[in-house]
Scaffold this motif. Structure first.
Motif, PDB file in Angstrom:
ATOM      1  N   UNK A 176       0.837  -1.212   0.000  1.00 30.15           N
ATOM      2  CA  UNK A 176       0.000   0.000   0.000  1.00 30.15           C
ATOM      3  C   UNK A 176       0.869   1.258   0.000  1.00 30.15           C
ATOM      4  N   UNK A 177       1.937   1.209   0.801  1.00 31.37           N
ATOM      5  CA  UNK A 177       2.833   2.382   0.872  1.00 31.37           C
ATOM      6  C   UNK A 177       3.551   2.570  -0.462  1.00 31.37           C
ATOM      7  N   UNK A 178       4.051   1.463  -1.030  1.00 31.47           N
ATOM      8  CA  UNK A 178       4.738   1.542  -2.338  1.00 31.47           C
ATOM      9  C   UNK A 178       3.804   2.089  -3.403  1.00 31.47           C
ATOM     10  N   UNK A 179       2.523   1.721  -3.320  1.00 35.13           N
ATOM     11  CA  UNK A 179       1.564   2.154  -4.343  1.00 35.13           C
ATOM     12  C   UNK A 179       0.925   3.490  -3.996  1.00 35.13           C
ATOM     13  N   UNK A 180       1.550   4.196  -3.044  1.00 40.11           N
ATOM     14  CA  UNK A 180       1.188   5.581  -2.712  1.00 40.11           C
ATOM     15  C   UNK A 180      -0.227   5.754  -2.165  1.00 40.11           C
ATOM     16  N   UNK A 181      -0.725   4.748  -1.435  1.00 43.33           N
ATOM     17  CA  UNK A 181      -2.077   4.842  -0.866  1.00 43.33           C
ATOM     18  C   UNK A 181      -2.128   5.790   0.330  1.00 43.33           C
ATOM     19  N   UNK A 182      -0.975   6.053   0.960  1.00 46.18           N
ATOM     20  CA  UNK A 182      -0.987   6.942   2.141  1.00 46.18           C
ATOM     21  C   UNK A 182      -0.053   8.147   1.964  1.00 46.18           C
ATOM     22  N   UNK A 183       0.551   8.283   0.776  1.00 45.34           N
ATOM     23  CA  UNK A 183       1.532   9.364   0.574  1.00 45.34           C
ATOM     24  C   UNK A 183       2.811   9.063   1.342  1.00 45.34           C
ATOM     25  N   UNK A 184       3.566  10.109   1.599  1.00 43.23           N
ATOM     26  CA  UNK A 184       4.837   9.940   2.337  1.00 43.23           C
ATOM     27  C   UNK A 184       4.564   9.524   3.793  1.00 43.23           C
ATOM     28  N   UNK A 185       5.092   8.384   4.271  1.00 40.92           N
ATOM     29  CA  UNK A 185       4.889   8.019   5.686  1.00 40.92           C
ATOM     30  C   UNK A 185       5.591   9.018   6.604  1.00 40.92           C
ATOM     31  N   UNK A 186       4.915   9.451   7.664  1.00 45.84           N
ATOM     32  CA  UNK A 186       5.499  10.496   8.531  1.00 45.84           C
ATOM     33  C   UNK A 186       5.738   9.992   9.965  1.00 45.84           C
ATOM     34  N   UNK A 187       4.719   9.341  10.536  1.00 47.71           N
ATOM     35  CA  UNK A 187       4.837   8.924  11.940  1.00 47.71           C
ATOM     36  C   UNK A 187       4.548   7.426  12.061  1.00 47.71           C
ATOM     37  N   UNK A 188       5.392   6.704  12.812  1.00 49.02           N
ATOM     38  CA  UNK A 188       5.110   5.290  13.137  1.00 49.02           C
ATOM     39  C   UNK A 188       4.860   5.198  14.640  1.00 49.02           C
ATOM     40  N   UNK A 189       3.840   4.402  15.023  1.00 46.90           N
ATOM     41  CA  UNK A 189       3.582   4.123  16.453  1.00 46.90           C
ATOM     42  C   UNK A 189       3.593   2.618  16.612  1.00 46.90           C
ATOM     43  N   UNK A 190       4.443   2.132  17.492  1.00 47.20           N
ATOM     44  CA  UNK A 190       4.536   0.672  17.632  1.00 47.20           C
ATOM     45  C   UNK A 190       4.435   0.269  19.092  1.00 47.20           C
ATOM     46  N   UNK A 191       3.611  -0.764  19.335  1.00 46.08           N
ATOM     47  CA  UNK A 191       3.515  -1.329  20.687  1.00 46.08           C
ATOM     48  C   UNK A 191       3.679  -2.829  20.594  1.00 46.08           C
ATOM     49  N   UNK A 194       0.572   8.675   7.188  1.00 43.98           N
ATOM     50  CA  UNK A 194       1.234   9.298   6.046  1.00 43.98           C
ATOM     51  C   UNK A 194       0.576  10.626   5.707  1.00 43.98           C
ATOM     52  N   UNK A 195       1.025  11.229   4.599  1.00 38.64           N
ATOM     53  CA  UNK A 195       0.495  12.544   4.211  1.00 38.64           C
ATOM     54  C   UNK A 195      -0.985  12.499   3.818  1.00 38.64           C
ATOM     55  N   UNK A 196      -1.372  11.425   3.126  1.00 36.72           N
ATOM     56  CA  UNK A 196      -2.750  11.381   2.614  1.00 36.72           C
ATOM     57  C   UNK A 196      -3.582  10.271   3.225  1.00 36.72           C
ATOM     58  N   UNK A 197      -2.984   9.435   4.052  1.00 34.17           N
ATOM     59  CA  UNK A 197      -3.736   8.336   4.655  1.00 34.17           C
ATOM     60  C   UNK A 197      -2.886   7.640   5.701  1.00 34.17           C
TER      61      UNK A 197
END
Ligand SMILES: NC(=O)c1ccc[n+]([C@@H]2O[C@H](COP(=O)([O-])OP(=O)(O)OC[C@H]3O[C@@H](n4cnc5c(N)ncnc54)[C@H](O)[C@@H]3O)[C@@H](O)[C@H]2O)c1
Length: 346
Positions: free
Chosen positions: A137-152, A264-267
Motif C-alpha cells: 500500500x505504501x509503495x503504491x502511494x495509498x498513504x503518501x509519504x509516511x510520517x509517523x510510526x507508532x509501535x507497541x 502518512x500525508x494522505x492516509x
C-alpha cells in the motif's frame, strides 16, 4: 534443480519450532545436511528426531558440508558464527537481533560485502500478510509519504521462563532486544528505512526484580533478572519522520497488545489487524480485508526469500544494513536510559 545444502547452528527452541520444520516443508529446494550445538545431547536428539545426517559439536566443522547456515544461538554468538561462515564462503540467515552491538553488526556487514555471500536477519514480522500488504500500500502511494510510526509490542507478564533470555551477558538485553526489535524493524521498513538521527528512551529493570512474580510463561529467577522488562522510546529520522515505541515482557495492562500504525500525508495504515484509513472522495474512508487466502505463517516466505536470494533468483527482503539500523536504535535506547539524555546518531 540444485538444492541449497543447509546447516543449523544452535538447535534449541527456535531451530526446532521454526527453522527445521520450515526447511523440511521446503525439501524440494533445501536439504538440512548438518547441525551443530555446544550441547551434544541436544544435538543428537534433534538429529534423530528430524533425521539429519551430520552432527557436530563445533560449528566450523560442518562448514565443509553446507552452502548456507542458519544461526540460532543466543545473541552473544551471532556475530562470531556469522562472520566465520561468511569468511568460509557460506550464506547466512542469522536469528534476530543481528548482534549484541552495532560494532558487531558492522563487522558482519563487512564480512558479507567482502565474501559476496548473502547475509540476512530473521525479522519474520516483515513476512506476515498484514506487513506485506501494508508495504505494498505504501509503495503504491495509498498513504503518501509516511510520517509517523507508532509501535507497541506489549506482553502482560510473559517473561520467557526458559533459555537464557534474562542473562545480559548472553543476550545483551531483555524485552527490547528480544521482542521489541521486531517492531522496530517493521516500523523502519514501512517508513522506507530512513536513517535514525536522535533517540530518547527509558529501559526499566524493575518488575523482574520483584520476587514471586505472577508469570504466564514459566518461572524465572528475580535475583538473576539482569535485563530490561519495559522500554519506551522516541526516535527521530533524517527525513523528518519519527516513531513512538513501547515494548514489554511484563506490562501491567489488561491484555497483550501488538500494534503498529503509520500515518502518512494522505492516509494511514493500522496493522494487526490491517486497516487502510484514507480521506478520499470528500469523506473518511476505511478499508479492511474481508478474506485473505492461505495461512499466515511468515516462516515459509522468510525461508523462501533467503533460499531464492542464495540461488540468485530473488532480491533479499531483510537486508543486513537495514537490520543494523535496528541494532543502532536499540543501543541508543539503552544508552539514553543510562545517561538520561537523548542520543544523537551519525
Ligand atoms: N524470530 C523470533 O521470533 C525468535 C524467537 C525465539 C528466539 N529467537 C532467537 O533465536 C536465538 C536462539 O533462541 P532460542 O529460543 O532457540 O534459544 P534456546 O536456548 O532454546 O536455544 C539455543 C541453543 O543454542 C545452543 N548454543 C549456545 N551457544 C552455542 C554456540 N556457541 N554454538 C552452537 N550452539 C550454541 C544451546 O545449547 C541451545 O541448544 C536467539 O538469538 C533468539 O533471539 C528468535
Amino acid at each position: 534443480m540444485k538444492k541449497l545444502r543447509m546447516g543449523i547452528v544452535g538447535v534449541g527452541g527456535i531451530a526446532q519450532d521454526r527453522h527445521i520444520p520450515t526447511y523440511l516443508t521446503l525439501s524440494d529446494q533445501v536439504k538440512i545436511e548438518a547441525i551443530s550445538d555446544v550441547n551434544d545431547t541436544t544435538a543428537k536428539l534433534v538429529a534423530e528426531k528430524f533425521n539429519i545426517p551430520n552432527v557436530y559439536s563445533h560449528y566450523e566443522d560442518m562448514f565443509q558440508d553446507v552452502d548456507a547456515i542458519t544461526v540460532c544461538t543466543p545473541n552473544k554468538f551471532h556475530a562470531e558464527i556469522s562472520i566465520a561462515a561468511l569468511e568460509a564462503g557460506l550464506h547466512v540467515l542469522c536469528e534476530k537481533p543481528m548482534a549484541m552491538a552495532p560494532e558487531e553488526c558492522q563487522r558482519m556487514l563487512d564480512a558479507a560485502e567482502k565474501s559476496g555471500k548473502v547475509l540476512s536477519i530473521a525479522y519474520h514480522y516483515r513476512f506476515m500478510k498484514d506487513s506485506q500488504a501494508a508495504k505494498k500500500m505504501i509503495r503504491e502511494n495509498e498513504v503518501g509519504q509516511p510520517i509517523v510510526a507508532r509501535a507497541k509490542a506489549l506482553r502482560r507478564r510473559k517473561v520467557p521462563g526458559w533459555g537464557v533470555f534474562t542473562n545480559k551477558e548472553l543476550q545483551g538485553g531483555g524485552s527490547l532486544i528480544d521482542y521489541g526489535c521486531h517492531f522496530l524493524d517493521l516500523s523502519l521498513w514501512l517508513l522506507g528505512n530512513p536513517k535514525p538521527i536522535e533517540v530518547m528512551g527509558s529501559a526499566y529493570n524493575q518488575l523482574g526484580k520483584i520476587p514471586n512474580q505472577v508469570n504466564v510463561w514459566g518461572e524465572f529467577d528475580h535475583e538473576t533478572f539482569e535485563v530490561d522488562d519495559h522500554v519506551t522510546a522516541y526516535v527521530k529520522f533524517d527525513n523528518g519522520s519519527s516513531m513512538l515505541f513501547e515494548t514489554s515482557w511484563l506490562a501491567n495492562i489488561k491484555n497483550d497488545e501488538e500494534s503498529l500504525s503509520i500515518s502518512g500525508e494522505t492516509g494511514g495504515i493500522d496493522l494487526f489487524p490491517l486497516q487502510l484509513n484514507q480521506a478520499k472522495h470528500g469523506m473518511l474512508l476505511n478499508s479492511k480485508a474481508e478474506w485473505v487466502p492461505g495461512e499466515d505463517d511468515p516462516s515459509i516466505p522468510q525461508a523462501q526469500n533467503f533460499i531464492n536470494s542464495c540461488l540468485g533468483k530473488e532480491e533479499l527482503v531483510v537486508k543486513p544494513e537495514e537490520a543494523m539500523q535496528v541494532s543502532k536504535i536499540i543501543a541508543a535506547i539503552y544508552k539514553s536510559s543510562e545517561t538520561g539524555r537523548s542520543i544523537r546518531l551519525q
